[in-house]
Design an enzyme around this catalytic site. Structure first.
Site, PDB file in Angstrom:
ATOM      1  N   LYS A 126      66.709  -2.975 140.889  1.00 37.06           N
ATOM      2  CA  LYS A 126      67.016  -1.539 141.929  1.00 37.06           C
ATOM      3  C   LYS A 126      68.401  -0.805 141.354  1.00 37.06           C
ATOM      4  O   LYS A 126      68.188   0.494 140.612  1.00 37.06           O
ATOM      5  CB  LYS A 126      67.712  -1.825 143.071  1.00 37.06           C
ATOM      6  CG  LYS A 126      66.856  -1.942 144.054  1.00 37.06           C
ATOM      7  CD  LYS A 126      66.449  -2.075 146.094  1.00 37.06           C
ATOM      8  CE  LYS A 126      67.911  -3.002 145.893  1.00 37.06           C
ATOM      9  NZ  LYS A 126      67.261  -4.661 145.838  1.00 37.06           N
ATOM     10  N   ARG A 140      68.440  -1.478 155.206  1.00 44.11           N
ATOM     11  CA  ARG A 140      67.901  -2.630 154.841  1.00 44.11           C
ATOM     12  C   ARG A 140      67.090  -3.080 156.538  1.00 44.11           C
ATOM     13  O   ARG A 140      67.563  -4.438 156.676  1.00 44.11           O
ATOM     14  CB  ARG A 140      68.729  -3.347 154.509  1.00 44.11           C
ATOM     15  CG  ARG A 140      68.644  -3.622 153.707  1.00 44.11           C
ATOM     16  CD  ARG A 140      70.267  -4.197 152.525  1.00 44.11           C
ATOM     17  NE  ARG A 140      69.982  -5.491 152.018  1.00 44.11           N
ATOM     18  CZ  ARG A 140      70.726  -5.048 150.387  1.00 44.11           C
ATOM     19  NH1 ARG A 140      71.322  -4.346 149.956  1.00 44.11           N
ATOM     20  NH2 ARG A 140      70.559  -6.301 150.183  1.00 44.11           N
ATOM     21  N   ARG A 152      71.376 -13.821 136.059  1.00 45.31           N
ATOM     22  CA  ARG A 152      72.826 -12.821 136.096  1.00 45.31           C
ATOM     23  C   ARG A 152      74.001 -13.164 137.195  1.00 45.31           C
ATOM     24  O   ARG A 152      75.179 -13.099 136.826  1.00 45.31           O
ATOM     25  CB  ARG A 152      71.893 -12.176 137.214  1.00 45.31           C
ATOM     26  CG  ARG A 152      72.838 -10.646 137.734  1.00 45.31           C
ATOM     27  CD  ARG A 152      72.217  -9.659 138.260  1.00 45.31           C
ATOM     28  NE  ARG A 152      72.226  -9.605 140.120  1.00 45.31           N
ATOM     29  CZ  ARG A 152      72.022  -8.629 141.204  1.00 45.31           C
ATOM     30  NH1 ARG A 152      71.171  -7.449 140.523  1.00 45.31           N
ATOM     31  NH2 ARG A 152      71.992  -8.921 142.170  1.00 45.31           N
ATOM     32  N   ARG A 160      79.052 -12.759 141.079  1.00 43.35           N
ATOM     33  CA  ARG A 160      79.120 -12.018 142.119  1.00 43.35           C
ATOM     34  C   ARG A 160      78.826 -13.463 143.002  1.00 43.35           C
ATOM     35  O   ARG A 160      77.789 -14.485 142.287  1.00 43.35           O
ATOM     36  CB  ARG A 160      78.071 -11.455 142.027  1.00 43.35           C
ATOM     37  CG  ARG A 160      77.881  -9.897 142.294  1.00 43.35           C
ATOM     38  CD  ARG A 160      77.080  -9.183 142.643  1.00 43.35           C
ATOM     39  NE  ARG A 160      76.030  -9.435 143.794  1.00 43.35           N
ATOM     40  CZ  ARG A 160      75.374  -8.664 143.764  1.00 43.35           C
ATOM     41  NH1 ARG A 160      74.639  -7.377 143.195  1.00 43.35           N
ATOM     42  NH2 ARG A 160      75.135  -8.746 145.207  1.00 43.35           N
ATOM     43  N   ARG A 196      69.396 -15.210 151.448  1.00 50.54           N
ATOM     44  CA  ARG A 196      68.705 -12.919 151.744  1.00 50.54           C
ATOM     45  C   ARG A 196      67.446 -12.811 151.321  1.00 50.54           C
ATOM     46  O   ARG A 196      67.161 -11.291 151.541  1.00 50.54           O
ATOM     47  CB  ARG A 196      69.653 -12.653 149.706  1.00 50.54           C
ATOM     48  CG  ARG A 196      71.637 -12.882 149.898  1.00 50.54           C
ATOM     49  CD  ARG A 196      71.808 -12.431 148.823  1.00 50.54           C
ATOM     50  NE  ARG A 196      71.759 -11.540 147.716  1.00 50.54           N
ATOM     51  CZ  ARG A 196      72.478 -11.453 146.843  1.00 50.54           C
ATOM     52  NH1 ARG A 196      72.068 -12.223 145.694  1.00 50.54           N
ATOM     53  NH2 ARG A 196      71.861 -10.211 146.230  1.00 50.54           N
TER      54      ARG A 196
HETATM   55  P1  AMP Z   1      73.205  -6.090 147.523  1.00 51.66           P
HETATM   56  O1  AMP Z   1      73.967  -5.593 146.133  1.00 51.66           O
HETATM   57  O2  AMP Z   1      72.084  -4.855 147.842  1.00 51.66           O
HETATM   58  O3  AMP Z   1      71.458  -6.898 146.752  1.00 51.66           O
HETATM   59  O4  AMP Z   1      74.418  -6.472 148.519  1.00 51.66           O
HETATM   60  C1  AMP Z   1      74.905  -7.087 148.805  1.00 51.66           C
HETATM   61  C2  AMP Z   1      75.208  -7.775 149.932  1.00 51.66           C
HETATM   62  O5  AMP Z   1      76.256  -6.157 151.025  1.00 51.66           O
HETATM   63  C3  AMP Z   1      74.206  -8.097 150.793  1.00 51.66           C
HETATM   64  O6  AMP Z   1      74.040  -9.154 150.769  1.00 51.66           O
HETATM   65  C4  AMP Z   1      74.502  -7.704 152.385  1.00 51.66           C
HETATM   66  O7  AMP Z   1      75.818  -8.599 152.802  1.00 51.66           O
HETATM   67  C5  AMP Z   1      75.900  -6.224 151.903  1.00 51.66           C
HETATM   68  N1  AMP Z   1      75.135  -5.494 152.227  1.00 51.66           N
HETATM   69  C6  AMP Z   1      74.243  -4.265 151.056  1.00 51.66           C
HETATM   70  N2  AMP Z   1      73.651  -3.705 151.352  1.00 51.66           N
HETATM   71  C7  AMP Z   1      73.706  -3.270 152.688  1.00 51.66           C
HETATM   72  C8  AMP Z   1      72.571  -2.533 154.401  1.00 51.66           C
HETATM   73  N3  AMP Z   1      71.887  -1.878 153.800  1.00 51.66           N
HETATM   74  N4  AMP Z   1      72.986  -3.450 155.522  1.00 51.66           N
HETATM   75  C9  AMP Z   1      73.667  -4.457 155.347  1.00 51.66           C
HETATM   76  N5  AMP Z   1      74.154  -4.962 154.872  1.00 51.66           N
HETATM   77  C10 AMP Z   1      74.513  -4.826 153.259  1.00 51.66           C
END
Ligand code: AMP
Length: 191
Positions: A14, A89, A128, A134, A146
């Site tokens: 994404k 989400r 990654r 991360r 996740r």
């Molecule tokens: P991402 O980089 O999109 O994979 O997000 C990393 C982490 O941020 C996720 O595993 C969640 O802990 C948090 N996070 C990101 N976006 C959301 C969302 N829309 N709702 C809840 N938690 C989020």
């Protein structure tokens, strides 16, 4: 005004695709994951809260996530549109987004999912994690949490948007330009 939601499991690409699409369509890219990481690196209260969830692979609670998203949208009221990446989400987030955009006379125009097989994505994320730093990319158990969160809370949104005739999916496996082309083919039908 065109508002697009990019959907897909962690590792589906994404963020990579958003970088191309935001340029191509002059959209403001909002990644809630990036926003949380920004707060974490600035050691804000929100950053610390988010970290306590993100480090376990869990979603951050809806209320703070929705508020953060709305604040970010408010910062750029004159944009030609938004590219939402990693938001919504959960069903509560999707409903809040609809109400929020509606209050401004806007709407979600389309959601596009990048589809890929779990095992391919897990390998990609672990790879990654070697360079991203991360913690949530470095441990297979956390990655599986996740995916569990995605399957339980995020996957039902496909139906939510499908019922509104706004759900599209594209094959997320291939080279980057090819996938951008597939996504663009969907976006180009929106005007
Ligand atoms: P991402 O980089 O999109 O994979 O997000 C990393 C982490 O941020 C996720 O595993 C969640 O802990 C948090 N996070 C990101 N976006 C959301 C969302 N829309 N709702 C809840 N938690 C989020």
């Amino acid at each position: 005004m065109i508002n697009i939601v990019l959907f897909g499991k962690p590792g589906a690409g994404k963020g990579t695709q958003a970088e191309f699409l935001k340029e191509k369509y002059s959209l403001k890219h909002i990644s809630t994951g990036d926003l949380f990481r920004f707060h974490k690196s600035n050691n804000t209260e929100l950053g610390q809260l988010a970290q306590s969830y993100a480090d376990k692979g869990m979603l951050v609670p809806d209320d703070v996530t929705i508020k953060m998203l709305q604040d970010e949208v408010e910062r750029d009221p004159d944009t030609k549109g938004f590219l939402f990446d990693g938001f919504p989400r959960t069903k509560a987030q999707a409903e809040a987004l609809d109400v929020f955009l509606w209050s401004k006379g806007w709407k979600v125009d389309a959601t596009v999912a990048l589809e890929a097989d779990d095992e391919v994505l897990i390998k990609r994320l672990l790879e990654r994690g070697k360079t991203s730093g991360r913690p949530d990319d470095q441990d297979e158990d956390k990655i599986r949490v996740r995916y569990q969160e995605y399957n339980e809370k995020t996957a039902p949104l496909m139906d939510y948007y499908a019922k509104q005739g706004k759900f599209h999916s594209v094959d997320g496996i291939g080279d980057i330009a090819q996938i951008t082309h597939r996504l663009s083919s969907v976006i180009d039908t929106l005007n």
